[in-house]
Write an enzyme that holds these catalytic residues in place. Structure first.
Site, PDB file in Angstrom:
ATOM      1  N   GLU A   1       0.817  -1.222   0.000  1.00 20.05           N
ATOM      2  CA  GLU A   1       0.000   0.000   0.000  1.00 20.05           C
ATOM      3  C   GLU A   1       0.850   1.271   0.000  1.00 20.05           C
ATOM      4  O   GLU A   1       0.494   2.259  -0.655  1.00 20.05           O
ATOM      5  CB  GLU A   1      -0.962   0.022   1.191  1.00 20.05           C
ATOM      6  CG  GLU A   1      -2.144  -0.939   1.068  1.00 20.05           C
ATOM      7  CD  GLU A   1      -1.811  -2.357   1.503  1.00 20.05           C
ATOM      8  OE1 GLU A   1      -0.632  -2.623   1.828  1.00 20.05           O
ATOM      9  OE2 GLU A   1      -2.719  -3.196   1.521  1.00 20.05           O
TER      10      GLU A   1
ATOM     11  N   HIS B   1     -11.056  -4.678   9.623  1.00 19.65           N
ATOM     12  CA  HIS B   1     -11.694  -4.580   8.306  1.00 19.65           C
ATOM     13  C   HIS B   1     -12.974  -3.748   8.358  1.00 19.65           C
ATOM     14  O   HIS B   1     -13.738  -3.759   7.414  1.00 19.65           O
ATOM     15  CB  HIS B   1     -12.048  -5.972   7.764  1.00 19.65           C
ATOM     16  CG  HIS B   1     -10.905  -6.711   7.145  1.00 19.65           C
ATOM     17  ND1 HIS B   1      -9.802  -7.099   7.854  1.00 19.65           N
ATOM     18  CD2 HIS B   1     -10.689  -7.138   5.872  1.00 19.65           C
ATOM     19  CE1 HIS B   1      -8.962  -7.748   7.062  1.00 19.65           C
ATOM     20  NE2 HIS B   1      -9.471  -7.786   5.857  1.00 19.65           N
TER      21      HIS B   1
END
Lengths: 328, 331
Positions: free
Chosen positions: A60, A129
């Site tokens: 990322e 999440h």
């Protein structure tokens, strides 16, 4: 107009922008051949090829940095970071790099970068999440942050983000993924970043929300209507820069404010809206402003606990009743 | 923003050695002046100088054109000067004056110039590395044979994003040159204390990026390796990694007490001054002497000019947080 699911609207928006501007490029884990972990980029690799719809490693930080560099060098990259929580891995590039280049260069080096990410709240996806970290991003000058509650906005705001000269983080809701709604056919239909919208007009109280919480506010407003309480529902859509004008205008109409968010309360976007009410909107307040948020705790995974964690219709209804002085 | 200056950049010489010497001399005189200005209290903020490392900037950038990209670090004055940045505007920026490269709001660590492909110096260690990969991605997409250079120090090698960037650039065969300017200290910590494997090229080899170590105080050696690697990148053969061993004469920042190293070590490296190394190989001793005098004059004039410039208007402090709609992007 045609009816599309939330994710299909995103997919359609991406396809249109890829067609419209050869500088647009998609980058992300699984966005290419797999078509996205949840289908948002389906068919795009086949139509636009591997150079414009690129599968990337799970990196990322480098991915976002690469997109910053590509944006500085003339492309319009759209990065997908699969879950909102993973944005933490890209924070240097978002906060220290993308957000500041336009400012530090006196506008000579804008960063037309779009970062799409999805909040998994409401699906039992657990503490890494399902977080709502929008407050982190909205606190950074130079970043724009949007979060759509309808398929039409999911497409229109995404398109506006891709065309925007500044870095925009586009947050999507997993909980809305399969919700259907009318979406304009016109490929030039966009929504201005920075503009909130009234989803339901009302006289007695203003409910402010964004993303999936808007749906719960609308349900709560129906319940309240049956009791004779007329709630207005304002969908912020853009969390930074905040549409303070629309929020204050609504507050002046109703005199009461209830902010509903799936994120935790301290230092949050909701807290910022309350601050606005307590300062610039103080004269209009006829009752204390309320913040209905998740408790100050990580997101639990099992359905029962998750339900207790995120504000539900009943919590919103109760807060509005308190605000109008009709507790039951 | 208008940019006026009392003096133009000296015309590039056609001779490689002269050209490299001139670039190094300009960096040396610029940074020596900056050091003095900070010490006398004229410059605000932090200053990280690359005196002693000039051969890396000069050698690598001699292999580039204005159309190529680079990113650099907190110790980036030399790379910017070598890429063609205007010294007067750099000095104005260091002084925090309005005509500076960034309107005087950014200081020493954020120089950027879209026209020269300088995608930014950076105050975050290693942050410029993936940004250069992005420049490489744009270059590859455009297909005009541009390359992107990431300058970083040995300290950055311990940052994860460098390894992610090497993998990405190798995976996509991007025209990127990774230049590790190994001055043997990560800020104040010597390499043996911060890297288990001190063979820095091994980190590139792990990603199948061709790597080479050169004497970073020998501008001709740096240029020769950089030129080969840049050609490789332009030909579409992907990234390379150039490891330059050099040494930082000054502290990590100006004012650093430097209690972590021996004076004898610094003296030994001063004996390998990159300007002297090149000077000794130049046929006519009077040429570098003349260049030094010319650079000294150039810097003195630029300092005088920069010092006289106005400060930014405090009312402009929120300008360009966001860009106006339809702002032009990139180059």
């Amino acid at each position: 107009m045609r009816k599309l699911k939330y994710w299909q609207a995103i997919n359609s928006g991406l396809a249109e922008e890829l067609r419209r501007d050869p500088a647009v490029m998609l980058l992300g884990e699984d966005v290419g051949r797999p078509g996205g972990a949840f289908g948002a980029t389906q068919g795009l690799h086949a139509e636009f090829g591997e150079h414009r719809v690129r599968d990337t490693p799970i990196s990322e930080a480098a991915l976002t940095g690469t997109a910053v560099g590509a944006a500085l060098a003339g492309l319009r990259p759209v990065v997908e970071i699969m879950f909102f929580d993973f944005v933490t891995l890209a924070m240097d590039q978002l906060v220290n790099q993308a957000a500041k280049m336009g400012y530090l260069s006196m506008g000579r080096f804008p960063v037309p970068l779009t970062v799409r990410t999805m909040c998994g709240a409401g699906l039992g996806s657990g503490p890494q999440h399902a977080q709502g970290l929008e407050g982190w991003l909205a606190a950074v000058p130079g970043l724009k942050v949007v979060w759509s509650s309808t398929p039409a906005d999911a497409k229109a705001l995404l398109k506006a983000a891709i065309r925007d000269p500044d870095p925009v983080v586009v947050i999507e809701s997993a909980a809305l993924w399969s919700v259907r709604g009318e979406v304009p056919d016109d490929p030039e239909a966009t929504v201005s970043i920075g503009r909130a919208v009234i989803r339901r007009s009302g006289r007695d109280a203003t409910l402010v929300a964004w993303g999936a919480a808007v749906t719960r506010c609308l349900t709560a407003a129906d319940i309240l209507a049956a009791e004779g309480i007329d709630a207005e529902v304002l969908d912020l859509r853009t969390l930074s820069p905040l549409d303070t004008e629309e929020v204050l205008a609504s507050l002046h109409r109703t005199g009461r404010l209830v902010v509903v968010q799936d994120a935790t309360g301290p230092c949050s976007v909701g807290a910022e809206v309350i601050r606005l009410a307590a300062t610039e909107g103080f004269a209009a307040l006829r009752a204390p402003a309320e913040l209905v948020s998740a408790p100050f705790a990580p997101v639990p995974f099992p359905p029962g606990l998750e339900r207790a964690y995120f504000p539900q219709d009943d919590d919103v209804v109760a807060a509005v009743r308190r605000s109008v002085g009709k507790e039951m | 923003m208008t940019r006026t200056s009392s003096h133009p950049r000296p015309a590039p010489a056609d001779d490689l050695g002269v050209d490299l010497y001139r670039t190094m001399a300009r960096i040396r005189h610029f940074e020596t002046a900056a050091s003095r200005l900070l010490a006398s209290g004229e410059l605000p903020g932090f200053l990280h100088l690359s005196i002693g490392q000039e051969a890396v900037a000069a050698g690598v950038c001699r292999a580039l054109t204005d159309d190529d990209y680079l990113t650099t670090t907190h110790r980036g004055h030399g790379h910017c000067i070598a890429k063609g940045a205007r010294i007067d505007l750099m000095l104005a920026e260091l002084f925090g004056r309005a005509p500076g490269y960034c309107g005087g709001r950014s200081g020493s660590m954020h120089l950027a110039d879209p026209g020269l492909g300088i995608l930014g110096a950076n105050a975050i260690v290693a942050a410029g590395v993936p940004i250069a990969v992005g420049g490489g991605l744009a270059a590859a997409t455009r297909g005009r044979g541009q390359v992107a250079v990431a300058f970083f120090g040995d300290g950055a090698v311990a940052e994860g994003v460098v390894h992610e960037s090497l993998n990405l650039a190798a995976l996509w065969r991007l025209p990127v040159l990774f230049v590790c300017e190994d001055n043997q200290y990560a800020e104040m910590t010597p390499t043996e204390t911060h890297l288990n494997n001190r063979d820095i090229t091994a980190y590139a080899s792990a990603h199948q990026v061709p790597a080479e170590t050169v004497d970073g105080n020998d501008a001709l050696a740096v240029f020769s390796a950089a030129e080969r690697m840049v050609r490789r990148a332009r030909d579409g053969d992907g990234p390379s990694f150039l490891h330059c061993r050099t040494y930082r004469w000054h502290g990590h920042f100006e004012g650093d007490a430097q209690n972590y190293r021996e004076a004898a070590e610094v003296e030994a490296w001063r004996g390998r001054d990159p300007l002297r190394v090149l000077r000794l190989r130049m046929a006519d001793e009077s040429v570098p002497t003349a260049i030094d005098a010319e650079c000294e004059r150039e810097i003195a004039l630029a300092v005088e000019w920069a010092r006289a410039q106005p400060s930014p208007d405090p009312g402009s402090v929120t300008a360009h947080v966001y860009q106006p709609d339809g702002a032009s992007c990139g180059s």
